[in-house]
Design an enzyme around this catalytic site. Structure first.
Site, PDB file in Angstrom:
ATOM      1  N   GLY A 151       0.786  -1.228   0.000  1.00  0.00           N
ATOM      2  CA  GLY A 151       0.000   0.000   0.000  1.00  0.00           C
ATOM      3  C   GLY A 151       0.819   1.279   0.000  1.00  0.00           C
ATOM      4  N   ALA A 152       0.204   2.356  -0.491  1.00  0.00           N
ATOM      5  CA  ALA A 152       0.734   3.716  -0.341  1.00  0.00           C
ATOM      6  C   ALA A 152       0.156   4.299   0.950  1.00  0.00           C
ATOM      7  CB  ALA A 152       0.331   4.564  -1.541  1.00  0.00           C
ATOM      8  N   ASN A 154      -1.630   7.209   1.388  1.00  0.00           N
ATOM      9  CA  ASN A 154      -2.694   8.220   1.374  1.00  0.00           C
ATOM     10  C   ASN A 154      -4.070   7.673   1.745  1.00  0.00           C
ATOM     11  OD1 ASN A 154      -2.705   6.761  -0.987  1.00  0.00           O
ATOM     12  ND2 ASN A 154      -3.140   8.518  -2.305  1.00  0.00           N
ATOM     13  N   GLU A 180       5.004   2.097   5.243  1.00  0.00           N
ATOM     14  CA  GLU A 180       5.670   2.275   6.528  1.00  0.00           C
ATOM     15  C   GLU A 180       5.270   3.595   7.195  1.00  0.00           C
ATOM     16  OE1 GLU A 180       6.892   1.936   3.550  1.00  0.00           O
ATOM     17  OE2 GLU A 180       8.734   3.104   3.174  1.00  0.00           O
ATOM     18  N   SER A 230       4.320   4.719  -6.202  1.00  0.00           N
ATOM     19  CA  SER A 230       4.847   5.620  -7.224  1.00  0.00           C
ATOM     20  C   SER A 230       5.307   4.818  -8.455  1.00  0.00           C
ATOM     21  CB  SER A 230       6.020   6.405  -6.655  1.00  0.00           C
ATOM     22  OG  SER A 230       7.026   5.504  -6.275  1.00  0.00           O
ATOM     23  N   VAL A 231       5.517   5.521  -9.561  1.00  0.00           N
ATOM     24  CA  VAL A 231       5.975   4.857 -10.785  1.00  0.00           C
ATOM     25  C   VAL A 231       7.362   4.218 -10.599  1.00  0.00           C
ATOM     26  CG1 VAL A 231       6.576   5.210 -13.217  1.00  0.00           C
ATOM     27  CG2 VAL A 231       4.498   6.235 -12.279  1.00  0.00           C
ATOM     28  N   THR A 233       8.750   2.935  -7.935  1.00  0.00           N
ATOM     29  CA  THR A 233       8.561   1.691  -7.173  1.00  0.00           C
ATOM     30  C   THR A 233       7.841   0.665  -8.032  1.00  0.00           C
ATOM     31  OG1 THR A 233       8.448   2.957  -5.136  1.00  0.00           O
ATOM     32  CG2 THR A 233       7.584   0.720  -5.046  1.00  0.00           C
ATOM     33  N   GLU A 251      -1.070   0.150  -9.429  1.00  0.00           N
ATOM     34  CA  GLU A 251      -1.816   1.422  -9.334  1.00  0.00           C
ATOM     35  C   GLU A 251      -0.801   2.492  -8.973  1.00  0.00           C
ATOM     36  OE1 GLU A 251      -4.704   1.908 -10.233  1.00  0.00           O
ATOM     37  OE2 GLU A 251      -5.683  -0.029 -10.173  1.00  0.00           O
ATOM     38  N   GLY A 253       1.363   6.467 -10.062  1.00  0.00           N
ATOM     39  CA  GLY A 253       1.140   7.910  -9.973  1.00  0.00           C
ATOM     40  C   GLY A 253       0.567   8.512 -11.238  1.00  0.00           C
ATOM     41  N   CYS A 285      -3.579  10.124  -6.051  1.00  0.00           N
ATOM     42  CA  CYS A 285      -2.891   9.763  -7.287  1.00  0.00           C
ATOM     43  C   CYS A 285      -3.603  10.268  -8.532  1.00  0.00           C
ATOM     44  CB  CYS A 285      -2.772   8.252  -7.354  1.00  0.00           C
ATOM     45  SG  CYS A 285      -4.359   7.463  -7.096  1.00  0.00           S
ATOM     46  N   GLU A 382       4.839  14.610 -10.814  1.00  0.00           N
ATOM     47  CA  GLU A 382       3.817  14.449  -9.782  1.00  0.00           C
ATOM     48  C   GLU A 382       4.325  15.084  -8.483  1.00  0.00           C
ATOM     49  OE1 GLU A 382       3.113  10.496  -8.110  1.00  0.00           O
ATOM     50  OE2 GLU A 382       0.970  10.878  -8.293  1.00  0.00           O
ATOM     51  N   GLU A 459      -8.512  -1.866 -10.516  1.00  0.00           N
ATOM     52  CA  GLU A 459      -9.131  -2.245  -9.253  1.00  0.00           C
ATOM     53  C   GLU A 459     -10.618  -1.925  -9.355  1.00  0.00           C
ATOM     54  OE1 GLU A 459      -6.354  -0.291  -6.286  1.00  0.00           O
ATOM     55  OE2 GLU A 459      -5.972  -2.414  -5.904  1.00  0.00           O
TER      56      GLU A 459
HETATM   57  P1  NAD Z   1       6.082   4.462  -2.768  1.00  0.00           P
HETATM   58  O1  NAD Z   1       6.207   4.029  -4.171  1.00  0.00           O
HETATM   59  O2  NAD Z   1       7.217   5.159  -2.142  1.00  0.00           O
HETATM   60  O3  NAD Z   1       5.753   3.218  -1.828  1.00  0.00           O
HETATM   61  C1  NAD Z   1       4.628   2.394  -2.060  1.00  0.00           C
HETATM   62  C2  NAD Z   1       4.784   1.106  -1.286  1.00  0.00           C
HETATM   63  O4  NAD Z   1       5.787   0.299  -1.893  1.00  0.00           O
HETATM   64  C3  NAD Z   1       5.204   1.265   0.173  1.00  0.00           C
HETATM   65  O5  NAD Z   1       4.469   0.366   0.946  1.00  0.00           O
HETATM   66  C4  NAD Z   1       6.678   0.893   0.142  1.00  0.00           C
HETATM   67  O6  NAD Z   1       7.151   0.394   1.371  1.00  0.00           O
HETATM   68  C5  NAD Z   1       6.686  -0.191  -0.905  1.00  0.00           C
HETATM   69  N1  NAD Z   1       7.967  -0.422  -1.577  1.00  0.00           N
HETATM   70  C6  NAD Z   1       8.946   0.471  -1.849  1.00  0.00           C
HETATM   71  N2  NAD Z   1       9.942  -0.133  -2.527  1.00  0.00           N
HETATM   72  C7  NAD Z   1       9.592  -1.420  -2.707  1.00  0.00           C
HETATM   73  C8  NAD Z   1      10.198  -2.547  -3.350  1.00  0.00           C
HETATM   74  N3  NAD Z   1      11.378  -2.449  -3.967  1.00  0.00           N
HETATM   75  N4  NAD Z   1       9.545  -3.728  -3.345  1.00  0.00           N
HETATM   76  C9  NAD Z   1       8.337  -3.851  -2.756  1.00  0.00           C
HETATM   77  N5  NAD Z   1       7.724  -2.825  -2.121  1.00  0.00           N
HETATM   78  C10 NAD Z   1       8.335  -1.618  -2.102  1.00  0.00           C
HETATM   79  O7  NAD Z   1       4.764   5.346  -2.763  1.00  0.00           O
HETATM   80  P2  NAD Z   1       4.161   6.268  -1.598  1.00  0.00           P
HETATM   81  O8  NAD Z   1       5.090   7.438  -1.446  1.00  0.00           O
HETATM   82  O9  NAD Z   1       3.816   5.443  -0.418  1.00  0.00           O
HETATM   83  O10 NAD Z   1       2.792   6.735  -2.256  1.00  0.00           O
HETATM   84  C11 NAD Z   1       2.699   7.792  -3.130  1.00  0.00           C
HETATM   85  C12 NAD Z   1       2.639   7.327  -4.566  1.00  0.00           C
HETATM   86  O11 NAD Z   1       1.611   6.368  -4.732  1.00  0.00           O
HETATM   87  C13 NAD Z   1       2.319   8.440  -5.533  1.00  0.00           C
HETATM   88  O12 NAD Z   1       3.102   8.327  -6.692  1.00  0.00           O
HETATM   89  C14 NAD Z   1       0.876   8.206  -5.879  1.00  0.00           C
HETATM   90  O13 NAD Z   1       0.467   8.739  -7.090  1.00  0.00           O
HETATM   91  C15 NAD Z   1       0.778   6.728  -5.814  1.00  0.00           C
HETATM   92  N6  NAD Z   1      -0.587   6.304  -5.566  1.00  0.00           N
HETATM   93  C16 NAD Z   1      -1.285   5.690  -6.571  1.00  0.00           C
HETATM   94  C17 NAD Z   1      -2.599   5.316  -6.376  1.00  0.00           C
HETATM   95  C18 NAD Z   1      -3.388   4.628  -7.470  1.00  0.00           C
HETATM   96  O14 NAD Z   1      -4.353   3.973  -7.166  1.00  0.00           O
HETATM   97  N7  NAD Z   1      -3.028   4.746  -8.713  1.00  0.00           N
HETATM   98  C19 NAD Z   1      -3.216   5.552  -5.152  1.00  0.00           C
HETATM   99  C20 NAD Z   1      -2.483   6.175  -4.152  1.00  0.00           C
HETATM  100  C21 NAD Z   1      -1.164   6.539  -4.375  1.00  0.00           C
END
Ligand code: NAD
Length: 485
Positions: A151-152, A154, A180, A230-231, A233, A251, A253, A285, A382, A459
């Site tokens: 999960g992210a 937000n 986290e 994020s993209v 990740t 899902e 950014g 997002c 973003e 989703e």
């Molecule tokens: P992030 O990419 O930093 O982290 C997302 C999740 O991935 C976290 O739980 C993190 O611990 C985990 N992660 C990081 N590296 C990993 C790896 N190598 N392997 C497995 N897991 C890993 O994103 P964030 O900062 O938590 O959230 C913000 C981003 O999420 C924005 O870009 C936003 O647009 C996007 N987002 C997208 C949607 C959607 O539905 N499209 C919804 C909410 C947020």
């Protein structure tokens, strides 16, 4: 922990809360004050192993149950979530800093919608009969096995349910790793699912950052990975999942366009732009962060927008009169302030906001830039904060080309009174989740997700079933078998 609605321990594994203080401690910070409200421990290899073993063990029996029986449990969980909406909303507010005036209406409630919707579908997940002359075939919709959800920060409750509900409805087990930054809410989802009758092991929540996510994605016992993040990740997780040929939902950014034509209802267009940029303090997002406003209406739009933004009530998120909370973390505030500085430096006109108020917590003023051009950083990247970029345009063909000139493709919106134009323009915008005379609605009945770099898969809605199940086809010969020798 600081107050009584909080979860009891760091993890929820095999039907019960689980603590392992050998894992690194992670502070949970209340974004509105900066105070530490809880400490959770990162999952150790032993915790990860228990989550995987229990999920594997429980899944086959769960998949063999009647769909309606699985669905009944999900629907019961939905009812419990609705009954506890206030407590869950308070927890969501502590986890994320989002104001209670939002969390009471869109977090546990939308999680409950997903549980109810997929609970209702669980009994109808069938294959089909295929006539083949004298022979025939049939298809069987089967579960994938063990799914990992990541999960992210937000929407921690909503994301835990949007992934968990379809996964469970299809007969899978889920291991969910929250962000986290917001580790608390998913534990409550696990607690409620088990209270509703979910057998142990089918919905495990374990804490940690990227390393724990990586370990889950790499494990050979995992069949599917669904990430919200994020993209950058997304690229890593998609590549790691490909190694094991696992199914994925990504899902990610966006930098979505919101196109406002001269003939739009001005007040509604301003409302759409506010919802698409400042809701959840801009940490959404699908936000329409590139607001293209046609030349004839632009100054009137900016004037009315600036007036309306003055009406934002920034403050204590637990006060229901508050309509704008803080950023989720100190780091996210720094990122957003960096983008605001870039907007100024690259020559955008600051219409309102632009500062981080002198107060405890990670607040940023709702910020509007006008005279933004397509090449500016604030129009390309973003930001994930309350920063709106307003760009001008003259005609339809031009705005479609410019709106599509981005690697992202999550969302797009159009405001116009000309409905033929609305459909024509939306038809040409490269985005997965679109809006006409509205912005950012995400009912469970409609698929949600992105095209281009914004994601893979969908989703919600019946579309999600395709991403949590697979088809087995069976050819049935009714006569003798011919062979060449
Ligand atoms: P992030 O990419 O930093 O982290 C997302 C999740 O991935 C976290 O739980 C993190 O611990 C985990 N992660 C990081 N590296 C990993 C790896 N190598 N392997 C497995 N897991 C890993 O994103 P964030 O900062 O938590 O959230 C913000 C981003 O999420 C924005 O870009 C936003 O647009 C996007 N987002 C997208 C949607 C959607 O539905 N499209 C919804 C909410 C947020």
């Amino acid at each position: 922990m600081a107050y009584d609605t909080q979860p009891e321990a760091s993890h929820f594994v095999d039907g019960a809360y689980l603590e392992d203080t050998n894992g690194a401690a992670m502070d949970v910070i209340y974004p509105a004050t900066g105070a530490r409200i809880a400490v959770v421990h990162e999952a150790t290899p032993a915790v990860i192993e228990r989550a995987l073993t229990s999920a594997r063990r429980a899944q086959a029996e769960w998949a063999a149950m009647m769909g309606v029986e699985r669905g009944r449990i999900l629907r019961r969980a939905a009812d419990i979530m609705r009954e506890r909406n206030r407590d869950l909303s308070v927890l969501e507010t502590h986890d994320t800093g989002k104001p209670l005036s939002e969390t009471l209406y869109v977090d546990a409630t939308s999680g409950a919608d997903a549980l109810e919707y997929f609970g209702g579908l669980a009994g109808s997940l069938t294959g089909e009969h295929v006539p083949l002359g004298a022979d025939w075939g049939y298809t069987v919709r089967e579960a994938l096995g063990v799914c990992v959800g990541i999960g992210a920060w937000n929407y921690p409750t909503q994301i835990a349910c949007w992934k968990g509900a379809p996964a469970l409805a299809c007969g899978n087990a889920m291991i969910f790793k929250p962000s986290e930054t917001t580790p608390l809410c998913a534990l409550k989802v696990a607690e409620i699912l088990h209270e509703a009758g979910l057998p142990a092991g089918l919905y495990n929540v374990i804490q940690g950052a990227g390393d724990v996510g990586r370990a889950l994605v790499a494990d050979g016992r995992v069949d599917k990975v669904s990430l919200t993040g994020s993209v950058p990740t997304g690229r890593k997780v998609y590549a790691a999942a490909a190694e094991g040929m696992k199914h994925v939902t990504m899902e990610l950014g966006g930098k979505s366009p919101l196109v406002i034509f001269d003939d739009a209802d001005l007040e509604n267009a301003v409302s759409g732009a506010i919802n698409g940029n400042f809701y959840s303090t801009g940490q959404v997002c699908s936000n329409g962060t590139r607001v293209f406003v046609q030349d004839g209406i632009r100054e009137a739009f900016l004037e009315r927008l600036a007036e309306r933004v003055q009406g934002a009530v920034m403050g204590d998120p637990l006060d229901e009169a508050t309509t704008l909370g803080p950023m989720v973390s100190q780091r996210q505030r720094e990122i957003v302030m960096g983008y605001i500085a870039k907007g100024r430096a690259e020559g955008a006109r600051l219409v309102c906001g632009g500062a981080a108020p002198e107060r405890a917590g990670f607040f940023v003023e709702p910020t509007v830039f006008a005279d933004v051009t397509d090449d500016m950083t604030i129009a390309r990247e973003e930001i994930f904060g309350p920063v709106m970029a307003v760009l001008g345009f003259a005609d339809e063909a031009e705005v479609i080309a410019r709106a599509n000139d981005t690697p992202y493709g999550l969302s797009a919106g159009v405001f116009t009174r000309d409905l033929a134009r609305a459909h024509r323009v939306i038809g040409q915008l490269q985005a997965g989740s679109c809006f006409i005379n509205s912005y950012n609605d995400a009912p469970v009945e409609l698929p949600f997700g992105g095209s281009k770099a914004s994601g893979v898969g969908r989703e919600n809605a019946k579309a999600a079933i395709e991403h949590y199940s697979q088809m087995k086809s069976v050819y049935v010969r009714m006569g003798d078998v011919e062979a060449p020798f």
